[in-house]
Design an enzyme around this catalytic site. Structure first.
Site, short mmCIF file in Angstrom:
data_model
loop_
_atom_site.label_atom_id
_atom_site.label_comp_id
_atom_site.label_asym_id
_atom_site.label_seq_id
_atom_site.Cartn_x
_atom_site.Cartn_y
_atom_site.Cartn_z
N ALA A 188 -6.76 15.73 -52.27
CA ALA A 188 -8.08 15.14 -52.49
C ALA A 188 -8.14 14.67 -53.94
O ALA A 188 -8.74 15.32 -54.80
CB ALA A 188 -9.17 16.16 -52.20
N ALA A 216 -15.75 18.05 -59.60
CA ALA A 216 -14.68 18.40 -58.65
C ALA A 216 -15.13 18.11 -57.23
O ALA A 216 -16.22 17.58 -57.00
CB ALA A 216 -14.29 19.86 -58.81
N ASN A 217 -14.30 18.43 -56.26
CA ASN A 217 -14.72 18.36 -54.86
C ASN A 217 -14.36 19.68 -54.18
O ASN A 217 -13.72 20.54 -54.78
CB ASN A 217 -14.08 17.15 -54.17
CG ASN A 217 -12.57 17.26 -54.13
OD1 ASN A 217 -12.02 18.20 -53.57
ND2 ASN A 217 -11.90 16.29 -54.75
N ARG A 218 -14.77 19.83 -52.92
CA ARG A 218 -14.64 21.13 -52.26
C ARG A 218 -13.31 21.33 -51.54
O ARG A 218 -13.13 22.29 -50.82
CB ARG A 218 -15.82 21.35 -51.30
CG ARG A 218 -17.09 21.72 -52.05
CD ARG A 218 -18.14 22.32 -51.14
NE ARG A 218 -18.57 21.38 -50.13
CZ ARG A 218 -18.40 21.54 -48.84
NH1 ARG A 218 -17.82 22.62 -48.37
NH2 ARG A 218 -18.80 20.62 -48.00
N SER A 219 -12.37 20.41 -51.71
CA SER A 219 -11.09 20.57 -51.04
C SER A 219 -10.38 21.85 -51.52
O SER A 219 -10.33 22.12 -52.71
CB SER A 219 -10.20 19.36 -51.33
OG SER A 219 -8.90 19.59 -50.86
#
Ligand code: CTP
Length: 202
Positions: free
Chosen positions: A78, A12-15
């Site tokens: 994102a 995942a990403n931190r958005s």
């Protein structure tokens, strides 16, 4: 597969979804009819908008296309550029001496697809550019490559605290050039962007 599964582990990403949510809210506050297409986010969707919840990039593209025609499209999600080619339905067990290898497949680029629609393209397409290096140069190139009208560039280097944080420092890049806004709350960025969108459409 395009099917979402509920994995034990995922990439995942931190958005947080905070900036996109604030923009939807600001546009609704100006009286716009908003379809809010959202993936998994940390913040709840705003009131007064039509919420469409999706999980995969493929489903997000379908939901966005189903929402057309619109006057303006804002693409703040994102989205993952890649998905794992074959997601495992069961937990991948650790095997001694054997590191797992993940194979990836490319996701559709929703912003580029909508920007380049021959028919039904929104009058105004606003993309985002999340960059860590050479922010303006990369964002300018991204605007040209994807063919959106404006691109909102932000520096998501960890030390800025922007990704997942409550503030943003953006530069709005359009045909007319680059407009650097001072660092401010994501709600404030959203209001200014909504005002600019309304002015552009009027
Ligand atoms: N975007 C999209 N679909 C994707 C990837 C990105 O619609 N599969 C959109 C984002 O919502 C954003 C813009 O494209 O409006 C730029 O996203 P960004 O993550 O900055 O760039 P990438 O296209 O992923 O390019 P790169 O990874 O090379 O920076």
């Amino acid at each position: 597969t395009h099917e979402p599964i509920d994995p034990v582990r995922y990439i995942a990403n931190r958005s947080s979804g905070a900036q996109g949510t604030a923009i939807a809210q600001a546009l609704a506050a100006l009286g716009a009819e908003v379809v809010f297409v959202t993936g998994p986010a940390d913040v709840p969707p705003p009131d007064g908008v039509q919420v469409v919840t999706v999980e995969t990039a493929h489903d997000m593209l379908q939901a966005v296309e189903a929402a057309l025609p619109v006057d303006a499209g804002v693409f703040a999600a994102a989205v993952a550029d890649w998905r794992v080619k074959t997601a495992s339905g069961s937990k991948i067990k650790k095997e001694k001496g054997a590191l797992p290898v993940l194979e990836f497949a490319e996701n559709p680029d929703i912003l580029a697809t909508v920007s380049q629609l021959a028919e039904g393209r929104p009058k105004l397409v606003v993309g985002f550019a999340a960059e860590t290096d050479d922010v303006i140069a990369h964002a300018t190139a991204k605007r040209a490559r994807k063919r959106c009208d404006w691109i909102v560039a932000n520096d998501v280097s960890p030390e800025t605290g922007i990704m997942g944080g409550s503030e943003n420092a953006v530069t709005v890049i359009s045909e007319e050039g680059a407009d650097a806004w001072p660092r401010m709350g994501k709600d404030e960025v959203a209001k200014r962007l909504a005002d600019r969108i309304a002015a552009a459409l009027s």
